[in-house]
Design a protein around this motif. Sequence first.
Motif, PDB file in Angstrom:
ATOM      1  N   ILE A  51       0.806  -1.210   0.000  1.00  0.00           N
ATOM      2  CA  ILE A  51       0.000   0.000   0.000  1.00  0.00           C
ATOM      3  C   ILE A  51       0.847   1.271   0.000  1.00  0.00           C
ATOM      4  O   ILE A  51       0.345   2.362  -0.281  1.00  0.00           O
ATOM      5  N   SER A  52       2.141   1.159   0.284  1.00  0.00           N
ATOM      6  CA  SER A  52       2.979   2.348   0.381  1.00  0.00           C
ATOM      7  C   SER A  52       3.099   3.069  -0.959  1.00  0.00           C
ATOM      8  O   SER A  52       3.190   4.298  -0.999  1.00  0.00           O
ATOM      9  N   SER A  53       3.097   2.338  -2.083  1.00  0.00           N
ATOM     10  CA  SER A  53       3.153   2.984  -3.402  1.00  0.00           C
ATOM     11  C   SER A  53       1.891   3.791  -3.659  1.00  0.00           C
ATOM     12  O   SER A  53       1.949   4.903  -4.199  1.00  0.00           O
ATOM     13  N   GLU A  54       0.755   3.236  -3.252  1.00  0.00           N
ATOM     14  CA  GLU A  54      -0.506   3.982  -3.397  1.00  0.00           C
ATOM     15  C   GLU A  54      -0.505   5.231  -2.527  1.00  0.00           C
ATOM     16  O   GLU A  54      -0.966   6.302  -2.955  1.00  0.00           O
ATOM     17  N   CYS A  55       0.035   5.115  -1.328  1.00  0.00           N
ATOM     18  CA  CYS A  55       0.107   6.272  -0.432  1.00  0.00           C
ATOM     19  C   CYS A  55       1.013   7.355  -1.008  1.00  0.00           C
ATOM     20  O   CYS A  55       0.711   8.548  -0.911  1.00  0.00           O
ATOM     21  N   ALA A  56       2.127   6.949  -1.615  1.00  0.00           N
ATOM     22  CA  ALA A  56       3.032   7.921  -2.232  1.00  0.00           C
ATOM     23  C   ALA A  56       2.348   8.646  -3.380  1.00  0.00           C
ATOM     24  O   ALA A  56       2.530   9.865  -3.558  1.00  0.00           O
ATOM     25  N   MET A  57       1.543   7.936  -4.169  1.00  0.00           N
ATOM     26  CA  MET A  57       0.827   8.576  -5.276  1.00  0.00           C
ATOM     27  C   MET A  57      -0.219   9.555  -4.756  1.00  0.00           C
ATOM     28  O   MET A  57      -0.371  10.665  -5.292  1.00  0.00           O
ATOM     29  N   LYS A  58      -0.939   9.171  -3.703  1.00  0.00           N
ATOM     30  CA  LYS A  58      -1.923  10.085  -3.108  1.00  0.00           C
ATOM     31  C   LYS A  58      -1.240  11.341  -2.595  1.00  0.00           C
ATOM     32  O   LYS A  58      -1.730  12.461  -2.804  1.00  0.00           O
ATOM     33  N   TYR A  59      -0.112  11.163  -1.923  1.00  0.00           N
ATOM     34  CA  TYR A  59       0.614  12.315  -1.384  1.00  0.00           C
ATOM     35  C   TYR A  59       1.091  13.231  -2.505  1.00  0.00           C
ATOM     36  O   TYR A  59       1.004  14.462  -2.394  1.00  0.00           O
ATOM     37  N   PHE A  60       1.586  12.652  -3.595  1.00  0.00           N
ATOM     38  CA  PHE A  60       2.056  13.454  -4.729  1.00  0.00           C
ATOM     39  C   PHE A  60       0.913  14.262  -5.343  1.00  0.00           C
ATOM     40  O   PHE A  60       1.075  15.451  -5.662  1.00  0.00           O
TER      41      PHE A  60
END
Length: 324
Positions: A51-60
């Motif tokens: 899920i960390s990749s999805e979180c990074a995309m949301k943050y971006f």
Amino acid sequence: MKINSTIILFYLNMLLGVVLSLSSNNWVMVWMGLEISLMSFIPLMIGDLIISSECAMKYFIIQSMSSSILILGLMLMLMNSKLNFNLIISLSMMIKMGMAPFHTWILSLIEGLSYMMLFNLFTLMKIVPMMITMNMNNNLNYLIMFSLILGSVFGITQNSIRKILSYSSIFNMGFLVYSLSNFSLWFTYFSLYSINLFMFVLILKNNNINYLNQFMINSFDMKFKLCIWALMLSSGGMPPMMGFWAKFIIIELSINMSDWLISMTMIFTSLLTMFYYNRMCYISMCISSLMTKWSMVYLSWLSLNVMVINIIIMPFVIMSKYLN
């Protein structure tokens, strides 16, 4: 996340972006520093969890949107527009910090972050937006009260430690934004909050604690329980702990400025925050424990340092107030 040269490079670039924004005298360099920090923080977010990749995309996406609103406000400023560009710039900073009511993006990505990245998100990444907000000179009292109420009320219903820390961060954002009118008090509060959060996050990370029921299921020794108990009391604002003196100086500032509505809101919401941290203390110290509470003979170095730092901070806070 293992420490290697790549991680060190991203950390240095993130700090470089913060320093660049703080030391710049034009808006383009401020924006550039924000983007350098953003692009250095995103690779650090990606960890072992899927899920960390999805979180990074949301943050971006969220940070890009707030940067776009910032550029819009700067364009209106340069065009001498009749629109309130100060409010637009402050709005972009509220989104970037995750202050209520623009806080929902934080709650959707914190479960995919490690505890150290959570600490960086709640402290380091909020310094520049707060400094920009301080220079805008807008009246943000309604947003401050909304953050105080939302962070204290919704934190009571949470079972995840990360979400409790997130709502506590939203609650503390109200104190931090209010104290921007006095930089020395803001720096004192921010420093005490960062020290307390770092110690709390370090203990949670070392013991791999993610939910409240782990305090009941896992058999922690009394040294750990005493250490986590002191940090929870400090985070909740129990005197004479470090967290109490941090909140006390801001409440005193609001009383001196005759903001009685905000003063009462700070006091009542601090009691609610103290309630859910005291609930964590009760779970960790009393439930499912077979050891008598007076058999605490030896203390570990970590629990001893935590208690000493929390208690001896009082004279330093009082000294800093009189030096102002």
